[in-house]
Design a protein around this motif. Sequence first.
Motif, mmCIF file in Angstrom:
data_model
loop_
_atom_site.group_PDB
_atom_site.id
_atom_site.type_symbol
_atom_site.label_atom_id
_atom_site.label_comp_id
_atom_site.label_asym_id
_atom_site.label_seq_id
_atom_site.Cartn_x
_atom_site.Cartn_y
_atom_site.Cartn_z
ATOM 1 N N LEU A 26 19.966 15.099 15.031
ATOM 2 C CA LEU A 26 18.787 14.391 14.534
ATOM 3 C C LEU A 26 18.856 14.252 13.016
ATOM 4 C CD1 LEU A 26 16.045 13.110 15.201
ATOM 5 C CD2 LEU A 26 15.019 15.378 14.942
ATOM 6 N N GLN A 27 19.295 15.314 12.353
ATOM 7 C CA GLN A 27 19.469 15.259 10.899
ATOM 8 C C GLN A 27 20.510 14.209 10.524
ATOM 9 O OE1 GLN A 27 21.019 18.846 9.140
ATOM 10 N NE2 GLN A 27 20.480 18.225 7.054
ATOM 11 N N VAL A 28 21.615 14.159 11.277
ATOM 12 C CA VAL A 28 22.657 13.166 11.013
ATOM 13 C C VAL A 28 22.093 11.754 11.114
ATOM 14 C CG1 VAL A 28 24.813 12.165 11.866
ATOM 15 C CG2 VAL A 28 24.561 14.654 11.752
ATOM 16 N N HIS A 43 27.759 4.661 1.394
ATOM 17 C CA HIS A 43 27.323 6.022 1.060
ATOM 18 C C HIS A 43 26.906 6.847 2.279
ATOM 19 C CE1 HIS A 43 27.352 4.859 -3.186
ATOM 20 N NE2 HIS A 43 26.766 3.737 -2.807
ATOM 21 N N VAL A 44 27.024 6.254 3.454
ATOM 22 C CA VAL A 44 26.580 6.950 4.668
ATOM 23 C C VAL A 44 27.376 8.223 4.910
ATOM 24 C CG1 VAL A 44 26.500 6.822 7.200
ATOM 25 C CG2 VAL A 44 25.572 4.957 5.816
ATOM 26 N N TYR A 45 28.702 8.146 4.806
ATOM 27 C CA TYR A 45 29.510 9.331 5.106
ATOM 28 C C TYR A 45 29.187 10.491 4.187
ATOM 29 C CZ TYR A 45 33.296 12.543 5.951
ATOM 30 O OH TYR A 45 33.993 13.697 6.252
ATOM 31 N N SER A 46 29.080 10.236 2.891
ATOM 32 C CA SER A 46 28.799 11.327 1.948
ATOM 33 C C SER A 46 27.450 11.969 2.229
ATOM 34 C CB SER A 46 28.841 10.811 0.505
ATOM 35 O OG SER A 46 27.884 9.780 0.299
ATOM 36 N N ALA A 47 26.516 11.189 2.776
ATOM 37 C CA ALA A 47 25.186 11.723 3.079
ATOM 38 C C ALA A 47 25.187 12.602 4.322
ATOM 39 C CB ALA A 47 24.192 10.580 3.254
ATOM 40 N N VAL A 48 26.051 12.266 5.295
ATOM 41 C CA VAL A 48 26.007 12.978 6.584
ATOM 42 C C VAL A 48 27.180 13.919 6.788
ATOM 43 C CG1 VAL A 48 24.811 10.993 7.614
ATOM 44 C CG2 VAL A 48 27.279 11.230 7.919
ATOM 45 N N GLU A 49 28.107 14.006 5.850
ATOM 46 C CA GLU A 49 29.368 14.711 6.070
ATOM 47 C C GLU A 49 29.186 16.122 6.631
ATOM 48 O OE1 GLU A 49 33.598 15.549 3.810
ATOM 49 O OE2 GLU A 49 31.758 15.578 2.608
ATOM 50 N N ARG A 50 28.437 16.967 5.936
ATOM 51 C CA ARG A 50 28.325 18.359 6.357
ATOM 52 C C ARG A 50 27.616 18.520 7.697
ATOM 53 N NH1 ARG A 50 31.751 21.693 5.764
ATOM 54 N NH2 ARG A 50 31.848 21.146 3.550
ATOM 55 N N ALA A 55 27.690 19.644 13.510
ATOM 56 C CA ALA A 55 27.199 19.259 14.837
ATOM 57 C C ALA A 55 28.353 18.916 15.772
ATOM 58 C CB ALA A 55 26.240 18.077 14.720
ATOM 59 N N GLN A 56 29.347 18.191 15.252
ATOM 60 C CA GLN A 56 30.462 17.803 16.107
ATOM 61 C C GLN A 56 31.353 18.990 16.448
ATOM 62 O OE1 GLN A 56 30.987 14.461 17.532
ATOM 63 N NE2 GLN A 56 31.898 16.102 18.732
ATOM 64 N N VAL A 105 32.017 3.445 9.780
ATOM 65 C CA VAL A 105 31.506 4.817 9.732
ATOM 66 C C VAL A 105 30.038 4.824 10.147
ATOM 67 C CG1 VAL A 105 30.988 6.787 8.250
ATOM 68 C CG2 VAL A 105 33.147 5.557 7.972
ATOM 69 N N SER A 106 29.300 3.815 9.708
ATOM 70 C CA SER A 106 27.880 3.726 10.066
ATOM 71 C C SER A 106 27.694 3.504 11.555
ATOM 72 C CB SER A 106 27.211 2.587 9.284
ATOM 73 O OG SER A 106 27.289 2.810 7.896
ATOM 74 N N SER A 107 28.469 2.573 12.132
ATOM 75 C CA SER A 107 28.346 2.324 13.575
ATOM 76 C C SER A 107 28.794 3.539 14.375
ATOM 77 C CB SER A 107 29.153 1.090 13.982
ATOM 78 O OG SER A 107 30.525 1.240 13.661
ATOM 79 N N LEU A 108 29.799 4.251 13.876
ATOM 80 C CA LEU A 108 30.272 5.465 14.537
ATOM 81 C C LEU A 108 29.188 6.539 14.535
ATOM 82 C CD1 LEU A 108 33.022 7.026 15.515
ATOM 83 C CD2 LEU A 108 32.811 8.079 13.264
ATOM 84 N N VAL A 109 28.660 6.829 13.356
ATOM 85 C CA VAL A 109 27.686 7.907 13.199
ATOM 86 C C VAL A 109 26.412 7.615 13.984
ATOM 87 C CG1 VAL A 109 26.166 9.027 11.522
ATOM 88 C CG2 VAL A 109 28.587 8.705 10.987
ATOM 89 N N ILE A 110 25.951 6.378 13.937
ATOM 90 C CA ILE A 110 24.714 6.033 14.649
ATOM 91 C C ILE A 110 24.937 6.074 16.162
ATOM 92 C CG2 ILE A 110 23.092 4.151 15.105
ATOM 93 C CD1 ILE A 110 23.326 3.431 12.118
ATOM 94 N N SER A 111 26.076 5.570 16.623
ATOM 95 C CA SER A 111 26.370 5.617 18.067
ATOM 96 C C SER A 111 26.471 7.056 18.550
ATOM 97 C CB SER A 111 27.686 4.883 18.362
ATOM 98 O OG SER A 111 27.601 3.522 18.038
ATOM 99 N N TRP A 112 27.225 7.889 17.839
ATOM 100 C CA TRP A 112 27.357 9.294 18.205
ATOM 101 C C TRP A 112 26.017 10.009 18.193
ATOM 102 C CZ3 TRP A 112 32.163 11.650 15.221
ATOM 103 C CH2 TRP A 112 33.340 11.150 15.793
ATOM 104 N N SER A 113 25.258 9.841 17.111
ATOM 105 C CA SER A 113 24.038 10.651 16.946
ATOM 106 C C SER A 113 22.964 10.286 17.968
ATOM 107 C CB SER A 113 23.495 10.517 15.516
ATOM 108 O OG SER A 113 23.240 9.173 15.176
#
Length: 222
Positions: A26-28, A43-50, A55-56, A105-113
């Motif tokens: 949810l945070q991601v 800037h999406v990756y740098s915001a969600v990296e940790r 989570a993964q 990266v954005s489509s990846l992160v949003i699809s995964w999350s």
Amino acid sequence: MAGGLPSALRRLYLSIYNWTVFFGWLQVLVLAVKTLHESGHEHVYSAVERPLQLAQTAAILEILHGLVGLVRSPITATLPQIGSRLYVTWGILYSFPETQKHIMVSSLVISWSITEIIRYSFFGMKETLGFTPSWLLWLRYSTFLLLYPTGIASEVGLIYIALPYIKRSEKYCVRMPNKWNYSFDYFYAAILALGIYVPGGPHMYSYMLGQRKKALAKSKRE
């Protein structure tokens, strides 16, 4: 009473695990959407990296859960999905920063999350309450129809984009001669990974379609 205690501990552990990882994803998602809106996809990756990495990587425990019998999910279905995501998370995005600003990266992160928020809340409610509402069951077995293809396409796209950087850097390569008399080329390993997606993606999609059919049919009977 003796038989009930291990069962109660199992449910407590799985409840804590599922809800913890749920909040991680949810945070991601919140960070990804907020950053995408305010700063752009670069800037999406740098915001969600940790939180993304945590989570993964926590999903490794799901393999152990299957091996020791805590859950009934088959390892043959769990391992490829978790393995591919860990590879993209650590072996591509973390290892090759040149890929981190790409829009995929954005489509990846949003699809995964979104997928994982639904999945972990589904299992969290099942372990905590002993049941799941019908709407969540439907989401669990229907949203993948769109999110699985977008996620897979993003994974494949990012591996492909990383190929020239992998080849140029020679990171993780082992060259001969060496004391082990062994060589390894990460570039060709990445190409092999892309090749595995060709049969693997459709196979997993077909497996999930089968699971959807069984789950929704069972829900109607109940």
